[in-house]
Scaffold this motif. Sequence first.
Motif, mmCIF file in Angstrom:
data_model
loop_
_atom_site.group_PDB
_atom_site.id
_atom_site.type_symbol
_atom_site.label_atom_id
_atom_site.label_comp_id
_atom_site.label_asym_id
_atom_site.label_seq_id
_atom_site.Cartn_x
_atom_site.Cartn_y
_atom_site.Cartn_z
ATOM 1 N N PHE A 4 -18.639 1.127 -35.035
ATOM 2 C CA PHE A 4 -17.747 2.242 -34.761
ATOM 3 C C PHE A 4 -16.601 2.225 -35.753
ATOM 4 O O PHE A 4 -16.011 1.185 -36.010
ATOM 5 N N PHE A 6 -12.996 3.988 -36.296
ATOM 6 C CA PHE A 6 -11.994 4.813 -35.639
ATOM 7 C C PHE A 6 -11.068 5.410 -36.675
ATOM 8 O O PHE A 6 -10.607 4.723 -37.573
ATOM 9 N N ILE A 22 -16.793 11.371 -30.712
ATOM 10 C CA ILE A 22 -16.666 10.269 -29.755
ATOM 11 C C ILE A 22 -17.314 10.630 -28.427
ATOM 12 O O ILE A 22 -18.013 9.807 -27.832
ATOM 13 N N LEU A 41 -14.601 3.336 -26.357
ATOM 14 C CA LEU A 41 -14.473 4.676 -26.932
ATOM 15 C C LEU A 41 -13.536 5.561 -26.113
ATOM 16 O O LEU A 41 -12.698 6.274 -26.673
ATOM 17 N N HIS A 44 -9.996 4.524 -26.627
ATOM 18 C CA HIS A 44 -9.519 5.010 -27.928
ATOM 19 C C HIS A 44 -9.102 6.475 -27.840
ATOM 20 O O HIS A 44 -8.061 6.858 -28.384
ATOM 21 N N LEU A 45 -9.905 7.281 -27.153
ATOM 22 C CA LEU A 45 -9.551 8.688 -26.986
ATOM 23 C C LEU A 45 -8.226 8.841 -26.257
ATOM 24 O O LEU A 45 -7.360 9.613 -26.673
#
Length: 70
Positions: A4, A6, A22, A41, A44-45
């Motif tokens: 991944f 970012f 995502i 994920l 992170h969002l």
Amino acid sequence: MMPFVFVGCSDKGLSFIVLYIIIFLVSVISGSGSTGRRKILVLHLIRSCREMEMKFLVRTLVSHQLLSSL
């Protein structure tokens, strides 16, 4: 395991492309450890959002979670 990458977007909020990618990745992840990768994920969002974006993101995620549990 899928790598991944970012994009640092916490200053400007989320871009539509990052959000779409995502959410797509969350929907297609499978296999052992997939729950942990999904959690990373989604976190992170949430961390990349501004206040109003977070409101709508959480609302969207909760509504889809409720629909998928039916």
